[in-house]
Every structure is written in structure tokens, then in C-alpha cells.
Write an enzyme that holds these catalytic residues in place. Sequence first.
Site, PDB file in Angstrom:
ATOM      1  N   HIS A 159       0.812  -1.229   0.000  1.00 41.26           N
ATOM      2  CA  HIS A 159       0.000   0.000   0.000  1.00 41.26           C
ATOM      3  C   HIS A 159       0.840   1.271   0.000  1.00 41.26           C
ATOM      4  CE1 HIS A 159      -3.717  -2.150   0.428  1.00 41.26           C
ATOM      5  NE2 HIS A 159      -3.366  -2.687   1.584  1.00 41.26           N
ATOM      6  N   ASP A 195      -2.323 -10.438  -2.981  1.00 39.38           N
ATOM      7  CA  ASP A 195      -2.963 -10.073  -1.714  1.00 39.38           C
ATOM      8  C   ASP A 195      -4.438  -9.742  -1.977  1.00 39.38           C
ATOM      9  OD1 ASP A 195      -2.104  -8.766   1.227  1.00 39.38           O
ATOM     10  OD2 ASP A 195      -3.818  -7.745   0.301  1.00 39.38           O
ATOM     11  N   HIS A 197      -6.032  -7.259  -1.056  1.00 41.70           N
ATOM     12  CA  HIS A 197      -6.229  -5.819  -1.287  1.00 41.70           C
ATOM     13  C   HIS A 197      -5.467  -5.337  -2.515  1.00 41.70           C
ATOM     14  CE1 HIS A 197      -6.887  -6.446   3.092  1.00 41.70           C
ATOM     15  NE2 HIS A 197      -7.887  -5.601   2.887  1.00 41.70           N
ATOM     16  N   ASP A 284      -4.496 -13.023   2.832  1.00 46.47           N
ATOM     17  CA  ASP A 284      -5.786 -12.563   3.351  1.00 46.47           C
ATOM     18  C   ASP A 284      -6.920 -12.872   2.372  1.00 46.47           C
ATOM     19  OD1 ASP A 284      -4.622 -10.669   1.679  1.00 46.47           O
ATOM     20  OD2 ASP A 284      -4.766  -9.016   3.116  1.00 46.47           O
TER      21      ASP A 284
END
Length: 343
Positions: A159, A195, A197, A284
Site C-alpha cells: 500500500h 494479496d 487488497h 488474506d
Amino acid sequence: MKTVFSPLHSRRQVKTELDGGLLIEPHEKPSRAETILARVKDQALGDVLEPEEFGLGPVQRVHTADYVAFLETCWQDWLAEGKPGEAIPAVWAGRGMRHRVPKDIDGRLGYYSFAAETSISEGTWEAARASANVALTAQKLVAEGERAAFALCRPPGHHAHADLFGGYCFFNNAAIAAQAFRDQGYSRVAVLDVDFHHGNGTQAIFYHRADVLTISLHGDPDLVFPHFLGFEDETGEGDGEGYNLNLTFPPGTPYHVWSQGLETACQRIGEFQPDALIVALGVDTFEDDPISFFKLASGDYLTLGRRLEQLGLPTVFTMEGGYDVDAIGVNAVNVMQGFEGKA
Ligand code: OKS
Ligand code: MG
Ligand code: ZN
């Protein structure tokens, strides 16, 4: 496969994450890395190495010098103002306001972040530095001839933009490793982010470039973090047009659907013909992850690893998210074992 791990990850021990209006115990906690390390050892995946020190040079190939300097002194600056709790950004330049760096630490926390869940306290700087060194050491192993290496990074990185922290990330370990390959003469590098995200930082860092292909599979940002980037119409700009690919999925997505996106990603990587691959590996996507909504099962991570091996590329895995600590070791190491041929 060799694993690179730094005990300095445990210097990041924040007590708070802003979630649902409460300051909760952070999902991104030290036991995540320790559990993965235990599984690496239990499965005898391969040698575990401590990282080398690369200094800030390779970090500043991706991050701005002022952002790095902010992170280095953030906690001391916060303490010097007499603040009682952990450093948490709470104010940003909204539409129509000025994007300039204020002197005050509250202002700088907002200037250098895009979200408020990620607290900073004593040791965050040291852990983030070590995490980048972990990625760079794994990159060096692969540059020196290893087929693949596992960078057991903590804190995660995908991120983090050139000058923004958020989503538990400070330095973009995957981007730093990709840039290191470029700086060592590799012509093209692909970053594949699996991931749950969107890898918004990685996308943004390379968005105008054709030499690093960025691909992310993730939960639809209309529904989940990071909310403001990661849509499928973001394809790159300028020289980078066509060198970013976002593949988004709805709640409940199982492997047999997600893996169709993986095939699209693998086909694009094949066309791009990179000299090296970085896999931003979050687990995740797991069915029991407490903050995500995909439905991958533990066995699916073996299948994922096997598919990544078939790309036939020198590969660095950087650890990103995954918050079901009971399963994180099995799931992460399954990817490595699938890569190495375990069915
Ligand atoms: C805010 C949710 C914050 C989610 C951060 C995502 C961290 C992650 N309540 N990124 O890959 O796993
Ligand atoms: Mg992703
Ligand atoms: Zn994640």
C-alpha cells in the site's frame, strides 16, 4: 527455497488500530511473522537468513527523501509535542486545500499518509527498514542465481506510495525489490500482487513506466480498502499505458473464480516477457480471514504456488497481508511448497 527473516520486525509493536470507531489491537501484529517463520522451519522449507544492510539508497530509488526523513523522526517528533498516545494521522488536505508539507507533526502525519488505521510508535522505523532489507536480500539471492526466495517481510509494503504510508505499510518492499532488479540491469520486471487488497502503492509507483508491469487481483475497491484506487479502468498512463492491470472480484469469490483472473495475469506476464517476477504475497484471500471476503482454502495456496512456478521466472515473494494467524503459516508456506512441486 531460502527464507529471509529479520527479528527486528518485532520492533513494530503498536497497540492501536483505528477500526470501527475503536482503537483495537492491530490485525498486523508480530505473531503473524513468527507463525510463518515457525512453519518455514517445521516444514524444512530451506535455510533462514537474516537480511543484509543495504542502507537507504535502494529505498530512495522508490520513496522520496522527504518521506523517508519524515518516517525516521516521526515518533520522536510526536513525543516532543507531548502527545499521550500513538501517532495516528487525523487530518488530510481535502479537495481544494493545499498539498504542502506543514511543520507540525499532525500536519505531516496527514501529508504523508492516506488512511488512519496505521499507528506509529517506537520501533516502527527500525522494523520498516529491516523489512526493506529483507526484500532486498531475497532479491539479491535471486539475482545471484537462486530460482526463488521468500522475503518474510513485516511490516508489509504494497500500500505504500513513494511518499504515503497506510494500510499497515511504510516502505513498498515489492517495489523496492523490483527497482533493484532494474538497477542491476534486468530490462523488465513484473509485480504480481495476489494479496486480497489492491496494491495501490505499487501501482502508483510504476504507473507511468513500461519497464515494470504491475498486476493486482483484489476485492472490488468500491467495497473495500483502499477504496480510492484499484479499479479495472486504471491501465497506466503515458509510457506506462497498458502496463498496469487490475482484476477485481466480489464478496465470496472462491479459487475457481479467482484463478481465472490469475490465468489472465499469467498470460499478460507471458506477453511482457519479464526477466524477473515479484509476487506480493498476501494470504488474506483465505476463507477465514477476519478482514477480507474471498474464499480461498488452504490447499488452494499449493495450486497457486505451482501456477506461479510455471511462469518459469526468477521469483521473489514478498510477504504482505493475512490476518488469520492460526492459518497464516500453512497458507503462506503452501505457496512456496507448491512452487517447489508439492501437490
Ligand atoms: C480499515 C481496514 C484497513 C485494511 C488495511 C488492509 C491491510 C492489508 N478498517 N493490505 O494488504 O492487508
Ligand atoms: Mg492484490
Ligand atoms: Zn491485504
